[in-house]
Motif scaffolding. Structure first.
Motif, PDB file in Angstrom:
ATOM      1  N   ALA A 129      -0.784  10.129  47.874  1.00 19.79           N
ATOM      2  CA  ALA A 129      -1.849   9.141  48.089  1.00 19.79           C
ATOM      3  C   ALA A 129      -3.215   9.825  48.104  1.00 19.79           C
ATOM      4  O   ALA A 129      -4.189   9.285  47.564  1.00 19.79           O
ATOM      5  CB  ALA A 129      -1.624   8.383  49.392  1.00 19.79           C
ATOM      6  N   ALA A 130      -3.281  11.011  48.694  1.00 21.93           N
ATOM      7  CA  ALA A 130      -4.541  11.760  48.721  1.00 21.93           C
ATOM      8  C   ALA A 130      -4.962  12.159  47.313  1.00 21.93           C
ATOM      9  O   ALA A 130      -6.137  12.050  46.954  1.00 21.93           O
ATOM     10  CB  ALA A 130      -4.408  12.990  49.615  1.00 21.93           C
ATOM     11  N   VAL A 131      -4.004  12.608  46.507  1.00 19.35           N
ATOM     12  CA  VAL A 131      -4.304  12.972  45.115  1.00 19.35           C
ATOM     13  C   VAL A 131      -4.867  11.761  44.378  1.00 19.35           C
ATOM     14  O   VAL A 131      -5.912  11.852  43.719  1.00 19.35           O
ATOM     15  CB  VAL A 131      -3.048  13.508  44.386  1.00 19.35           C
ATOM     16  N   LYS A 132      -4.197  10.639  44.506  1.00 15.71           N
ATOM     17  CA  LYS A 132      -4.637   9.417  43.818  1.00 15.71           C
ATOM     18  C   LYS A 132      -6.051   9.032  44.247  1.00 15.71           C
ATOM     19  O   LYS A 132      -6.912   8.735  43.408  1.00 15.71           O
ATOM     20  CB  LYS A 132      -3.656   8.280  44.091  1.00 15.71           C
ATOM     21  N   HIS A 133      -6.314   9.054  45.542  1.00 14.06           N
ATOM     22  CA  HIS A 133      -7.637   8.667  46.057  1.00 14.06           C
ATOM     23  C   HIS A 133      -8.725   9.634  45.586  1.00 14.06           C
ATOM     24  O   HIS A 133      -9.776   9.202  45.085  1.00 14.06           O
ATOM     25  CB  HIS A 133      -7.615   8.609  47.578  1.00 14.06           C
ATOM     26  N   ILE A 134      -8.500  10.919  45.749  1.00 13.32           N
ATOM     27  CA  ILE A 134      -9.534  11.911  45.436  1.00 13.32           C
ATOM     28  C   ILE A 134      -9.811  11.966  43.940  1.00 13.32           C
ATOM     29  O   ILE A 134     -10.969  11.981  43.514  1.00 13.32           O
ATOM     30  CB  ILE A 134      -9.140  13.293  46.011  1.00 13.32           C
ATOM     31  N   VAL A 135      -8.748  11.978  43.141  1.00 10.19           N
ATOM     32  CA  VAL A 135      -8.942  12.023  41.687  1.00 10.19           C
ATOM     33  C   VAL A 135      -9.599  10.729  41.200  1.00 10.19           C
ATOM     34  O   VAL A 135     -10.515  10.763  40.382  1.00 10.19           O
ATOM     35  CB  VAL A 135      -7.610  12.307  40.962  1.00 10.19           C
ATOM     36  N   SER A 136      -9.156   9.598  41.726  1.00  8.97           N
ATOM     37  CA  SER A 136      -9.764   8.314  41.345  1.00  8.97           C
ATOM     38  C   SER A 136     -11.254   8.281  41.667  1.00  8.97           C
ATOM     39  O   SER A 136     -12.057   7.781  40.871  1.00  8.97           O
ATOM     40  CB  SER A 136      -9.079   7.153  42.062  1.00  8.97           C
ATOM     41  N   SER A 137     -11.629   8.814  42.802  1.00  6.65           N
ATOM     42  CA  SER A 137     -13.052   8.796  43.169  1.00  6.65           C
ATOM     43  C   SER A 137     -13.873   9.686  42.239  1.00  6.65           C
ATOM     44  O   SER A 137     -15.013   9.368  41.923  1.00  6.65           O
ATOM     45  CB  SER A 137     -13.244   9.210  44.634  1.00  6.65           C
ATOM     46  N   LYS A 138     -13.297  10.774  41.773  1.00  5.63           N
ATOM     47  CA  LYS A 138     -14.023  11.660  40.852  1.00  5.63           C
ATOM     48  C   LYS A 138     -14.089  11.073  39.437  1.00  5.63           C
ATOM     49  O   LYS A 138     -15.037  11.326  38.706  1.00  5.63           O
ATOM     50  CB  LYS A 138     -13.385  13.041  40.839  1.00  5.63           C
ATOM     51  N   LEU A 139     -13.116  10.265  39.070  1.00  5.26           N
ATOM     52  CA  LEU A 139     -13.082   9.647  37.739  1.00  5.26           C
ATOM     53  C   LEU A 139     -13.804   8.299  37.690  1.00  5.26           C
ATOM     54  O   LEU A 139     -13.978   7.739  36.611  1.00  5.26           O
ATOM     55  CB  LEU A 139     -11.632   9.448  37.289  1.00  5.26           C
ATOM     56  N   LEU A 140     -14.229   7.805  38.818  1.00  2.00           N
ATOM     57  CA  LEU A 140     -14.798   6.469  38.901  1.00  2.00           C
ATOM     58  C   LEU A 140     -15.951   6.241  37.915  1.00  2.00           C
ATOM     59  O   LEU A 140     -15.943   5.274  37.149  1.00  2.00           O
ATOM     60  CB  LEU A 140     -15.274   6.193  40.332  1.00  2.00           C
ATOM     61  N   VAL A 141     -16.917   7.119  37.890  1.00  2.00           N
ATOM     62  CA  VAL A 141     -18.102   6.908  37.046  1.00  2.00           C
ATOM     63  C   VAL A 141     -17.748   6.928  35.557  1.00  2.00           C
ATOM     64  O   VAL A 141     -18.104   6.000  34.824  1.00  2.00           O
ATOM     65  CB  VAL A 141     -19.229   7.901  37.399  1.00  2.00           C
ATOM     66  N   PRO A 142     -17.053   7.968  35.055  1.00  2.00           N
ATOM     67  CA  PRO A 142     -16.752   7.939  33.613  1.00  2.00           C
ATOM     68  C   PRO A 142     -15.909   6.730  33.197  1.00  2.00           C
ATOM     69  O   PRO A 142     -16.161   6.130  32.145  1.00  2.00           O
ATOM     70  CB  PRO A 142     -16.006   9.243  33.344  1.00  2.00           C
TER      71      PRO A 142
END
Length: 156
Positions: A121-134
């Motif tokens: 869940a942490a991986v999903k949240h952190i990676v999703s937040s970094k990919l949000l803008v692109p």
């Protein structure tokens, strides 16, 4: 989803297994190879080309065929630079994630400051937040192109 609201049978599920593997490996390289924010133009070009391939697989049209190639090259490249910078900065949340998933005894290291109770869940949240803008920029250009072709889709 990047392809939500694009219409024309656009669907992320049309993405081939091979392209999906390349996508994940390319994104992983940003951290694994410590892509330098100050010198990442070739990596950004690679991401843009991969986005074009994914767009073609999922919509049946390339950025050029959508009529958005120039805008995508200019704006989506900035969004990918933002992603690289977020990964390059290696904030505490990211460092803790890397330390946790790199620890072969993570489930026993409950006292460690980097311990995560739910690593997936942490991986999903952190990676999703970094990919949000692109991902938002990518989707915006596709939806704008689709709306320009079909005036009925324009927002009131």
């Amino acid at each position: 989803s990047v392809f939500e609201g694009v219409g024309g049978n656009a669907d992320f599920e049309r993405l081939s297994d091979r392209t999906q593997r390349v996508w994940c490996k390319t994104l992983d390289r940003c951290d694994l190879e410590a892509v330098d924010f100050e010198d990442c133009q070739s990596y950004i070009y690679e991401l843009l080309a991969l986005c074009d391939t994914i767009t073609w697989e999922c919509t049946g049209r390339s950025f050029e065929e959508w009529g958005i190639l120039d805008a995508v090259q200019m704006e989506l490249s900035k969004a990918w630079m933002h992603f690289v910078r977020l990964v390059w900065m290696r904030d505490l949340e990211w460092e803790d994630l890397v330390r946790c998933i790199s620890d072969p005894n993570a489930e026993l290291s409950v006292e460690a400051e980097y311990h995560l109770t739910d690593p997936p869940a942490a991986v999903k949240h952190i990676v999703s937040s970094k990919l949000l803008v692109p991902l938002q920029v990518w989707g915006f250009f596709l939806r704008a192109a689709a709306e320009a072709e079909d005036p009925r889709k324009r927002r009131g």
